[in-house]
Structure formats: structure tokens, C-alpha cells
Enzyme design. Structure first.
Site, PDB file in Angstrom:
ATOM      1  NE  ARG A   1       5.118 -27.440  21.362  1.00  0.00           N
ATOM      2  CZ  ARG A   1       4.495 -28.612  21.290  1.00  0.00           C
ATOM      3  NH1 ARG A   1       3.379 -28.730  20.612  1.00  0.00           N
ATOM      4  NH2 ARG A   1       4.986 -29.671  21.896  1.00  0.00           N
TER       5      ARG A   1
ATOM      6  CE1 TYR B   1       8.339 -33.484  26.118  1.00  0.00           C
ATOM      7  CE2 TYR B   1       7.431 -31.424  26.943  1.00  0.00           C
ATOM      8  CZ  TYR B   1       7.400 -32.466  26.036  1.00  0.00           C
ATOM      9  OH  TYR B   1       6.445 -32.496  25.060  1.00  0.00           O
TER      10      TYR B   1
END
Length: 444
Positions: free
Chosen positions: A188, A228
Site C-alpha cells: 500500500r 482511488y
């Protein structure tokens, strides 16, 4: 008024603090970090969580939350859209309130503001930073800090995350990590939008995708990328990109994906949040990790309204567990896999949900996740035990938006690239959140 000690000032701990102070209790949080540095990645605030935040008076625009325009699946090799699984209306039509995309720190700060501000119902919660816990005593109850101080309370809330010591005290054994059955690796990271837009190779990444969630799955090799926007601001603040793995390692695992993708990647103790039901960070395509912590915190405060004695606390703990156990367990299990693969986990969900109610595709998962009103669930549970139970009028700042009547939400399949939102060159979003997930299946 009860004195409540919360160990951990993350999303779940702060949500519990907001709810408990509004229920009339004195709340103190003990957080092991100094909370000086901005940490965390992107997070989704789905309708089942935004319903609570909006009712507590959060104005999303004040905290940089991005209104989600929906999401879709894309072929990772051609970047053509294959399914439009959520539009900008789907979340609100399903859950009653919008879905937002946010930086985890912005969500955290909004909850901290709610918990500690003077102009809210109840006594402002106090946060004690850099307070590491040496021991829990759920019988007394009290906690012991590493500096030797003993902090007494009427009850303790364990909100100390995935590596929870509070959970070990409750279980009376060490909690060992269990290898996930389906997935065990996730990268991430955040990339400032300005960095993407300055490079000709990545400039198109944000074009026409200002606030859409995009999933690039490759199920045959059990890999997927999720991207996103997570912060709606023009702030050029620099981020610390310290990583635990070399960027080249990430690129290597996804090197065969479309070049435009590869260029972007580099006894009185109760539990809430990840301490109770840890979820893998790859839960981004369902967005329920933080949301479940918020639901936990809300329900705990609601069930504790009016509690005065140790017997009251015990009874309310049981109601809290009654409301939360099955729902959080189902979502925890489903978080181990993508929405499009949920059928594989049906057997694991059976102990917590009737077979005919088990969601097995993206549409059903959205209905199960978004179409849930934790406020109603907690009120109904309390009124079953105390028929005259009601919350104080100022428990919420705004009306709680209910769940709309259920209707079918279509998942649109496409064989060609479809329009994915309005073109927004130079979108003013400061960071794009990316999650790269690798699944590994072992056969004995």
C-alpha cells in the site's frame, strides 16, 4: 457517569470515545504513539459508516473527503473496463448516504475533533499520548502503564489494533497469527497527484478518474491492483515514502500489467475495531475495516447509555456482542478476498449468517455492507432488553439517515472501454491511494 479507559486512539478507539462521551460517560484514551506524524494510507468511508459520521455532525468537505464516483473493474493488460460494479449513485441508493474516499489521517483527525471538542454533548475525551501499556487487569479493572502508573476505570475498552494485548487478556492466551487461506501479501502506498500529472507517462492516470475506484484483477494469478483518490485538497504537503520493501519488488510482481499501471506503482474489558476483528489491509475494494471500527464504537456507546453499575456494564457488554459479533465476523471473513470471489468463502460465513442471506457477488456484498444501519440495530437490541430505552436528544447532531428500500443494483459488464466519469485535467486531489494484492494458493 462511568469512567471509561480506552487503550488505543485509532479509528475504533476514537469512535468509541465519541459515542461514550455522548452517552454521558467520562472517557480517557491512552495511545502508545505520540501522534505527531501523519501516518496511514487511503481509506473508504462507505454508507454504513458515513451515516454515523454525518449524524455526529461531520462535514466531509471540511476534512478533505472525496465524494466517490463509484468504481469498476478493468483488464490489467489492456486497461479496458470489464465491469462497472458501482456508480456514483449506487452507494447512496443502497445505503442512504454517500460513499467517501479519504486519507486515513483525515478520518482520524475528524474523529479526534469529535471526541475532544468542547462544543459537543458530554465531557470532552482526554487523549494521553506516548502512553504504553504494561498490563491489563480486567477484574479491578485497571491498566498499568510502563512508567508504573496505575489507571483505574469502571471498564476498559481495548482498541489496541491488530496486535492487541487486550485480546490476549480476554482470551487468556497468546494470539498467534494465522496464515490466510486465500491472500497473504499487500503493498500500500500514496502518490501525490501532482507527481502523476508532471510525468507524461502517468499524466493520464487521473484524467477522467477524479474520484473513481479502479480495480485491475487478474484472478488466474491471484493478483489485483486497486486505486482511488483519497484526499480532496491542493495542499502540496510532502509525504514520507519510507517503505518496508524495495519499489522494484512491487514493480516486478506486476511487470506484465499494462505499462500505464506499472509506471504508477512503487471480566471489564471489551474490544473494538481491529483488536476484535482484524482485517487484511487489502480490504480496500470493500472498504469495511475502518467502517467496522466506527460501527463498533457507535454501538458500544449506545449500549452503555444509562449504565451505572458493574452489573449494568456486564449486561450491556452482552448486548454489544449480540449486535456486533455476527456482522463483524461475516465482513471480516469476506475481507480476505475480492468481491468477485466471495463464493469461495461461503462455508466460512455459515456459522454467522443464514445460508440464504450470505452475499456471494459484488451486488449482494454492497447490499449487505452498505444497507445496514448500526443505529437501528443497537436501538432494537436495547429495546428488546429495556422496552423504554431511548437515546438523549443530543446524541446525534443531525438526523440519522435510514437505509432506503432495497432494490436491485446492476453490475454492468463491458467488452469495450466505457466512459468513466467527466474529464478533469489537473484534478485537485493531493494523493492517490494504491493497493497491490498478491494471492498465493498452496496445494498439499
Amino acid at each position: 457517569m462511568l469512567r471509561v479507559v480506552i487503550v488505543g486512539a485509532g479509528i475504533a478507539g476514537l469512535a468509541a470515545a465519541v459515542s461514550l462521551r455522548r452517552a454521558g460517560h467520562r472517557v480517557e484514551l491512552y495511545e502508545q504513539s505520540s501522534m505527531n506524524n501523519e501516518i496511514g494510507a487511503a481509506i473508504t468511508i462507505p454508507p454504513n459508516a458515513s451515516r454515523i459520521l454525518l449524524a455526529w455532525g461531520i462535514r466531509p468537505e471540511d476534512w478533505g473527503f472525496v465524494l466517490s464516483e463509484g468504481g469498476g473493474s478493468y483488464d490489467p493488460f489492456t486497461m479496458e473496463k470489464t465491469a462497472d460494479f458501482m456508480t456514483n449513485f449506487t452507494a447512496q441508493e443502497t445505503g442512504g448516504t454517500p460513499m467517501y474516499l479519504a486519507h486515513r489521517v483525515d478520518l482520524h483527525n475528524s474523529l479526534k475533533w469529535l471526541a475532544t471538542r468542547e462544543a459537543s454533548p458530554g465531557i470532552p475525551a482526554q487523549i494521553h499520548r506516548a502512553s504504553k501499556i504494561a498490563a491489563f487487569d480486567p477484574s479491578t479493572p485497571c491498566i498499568t502503564l510502563r512508567d508504573g502508573r496505575i489507571i483505574h476505570a469502571d471498564f476498559i475498552v481495548g482498541a489496541d489494533g491488530v496486535h492487541s494485548r487486550a485480546a490476549e487478556v480476554i482470551l487468556q492466551r497468546k494470539v498467534e497469527a494465522i496464515a490466510p487461506e486465500h491472500s497473504n501479501l499487500c503493498y500500500r502506498f500514496l502518490i501525490p497527484a501532482s507527481v502523476l500529472e508532471e510525468d507524461p507517462k502517468t499524466r493520464a492516470w487521473n484524467m477522467a478518474n477524479s474520484s473513481r475506484t479502479r480495480i485491475f484483477p487478474h484472478n488466474p494469478t491471484q493478483r489485483r491492483l486497486v486505486s482511488y483518490i483519497c484526499r480532496n485538497t491542493d495542499d502540496e504537503k510532502q509525504y514520507n515514502w519510507q517503505a518496508s520493501v524495495p519499489v522494484d519488488e512491487i514493480v516486478d510482481k506486476f511487470k506484465d500489467f499494462h505499462p500505464d499501471i506499472v509506471n504508477v506503482i512503487r471480566d471489564m474489558l471489551v474490544l473494538v475495531g481491529d483488536a476484535a476483528h482484524p482485517m487484511l489491509p487489502r480490504n480496500v475494494d470493500q472498504g469495511q475495516g475502518g467502517a467496522q471500527g466506527i460501527e463498533d464504537g457507535l454501538v458500544l456507546g449506545m449500549t452503555m447509555y444509562g449504565a451505572k453499575s458493574r452489573n449494568d456494564i456486564t449486561d450491556r457488554f452482552n448486548i454489544y456482542q449480540e449486535v456486533r459479533r455476527n456482522r463483524a465476523s461475516v465482513i471480516q471473513i469476506l475481507s480476505n478476498i475480492g468481491q468477485d470471489q466471495a463464493e469461495q468463502l461461503k462455508h466460512q460465513v455459515l456459522p454467522y449468517l443464514e445460508e440464504e442471506k450470505i452475499p456471494t457477488n459484488p451486488e449482494q456484498i454492497q447490499l449487505f455492507n452498505f444497507g445496514y444501519n448500526a443505529v437501528d440495530a443497537a436501538l432494537k437490541a436495547m429495546q428488546q432488553h429495556e422496552p423504554t430505552f431511548s437515546l438523549p436528544e443530543d446524541f446525534f447532531d443531525q438526523d440519522v439517515v435510514g437505509v432506503p428500500p432495497r432494490k436491485s443494483t446492476k453490475i454492468h459488464r463491458a467488452s469495450v472501454c466505457l466512459h468513466c466519469g467527466s474529464e478533469t485535467p489537473g484534478a485537485g486531489a493531493a494523493a492517490v491511494g494504491i493497493s497491490l494484492v498478491g494471492y498465493f494458493v498452496n496445494f498439499d
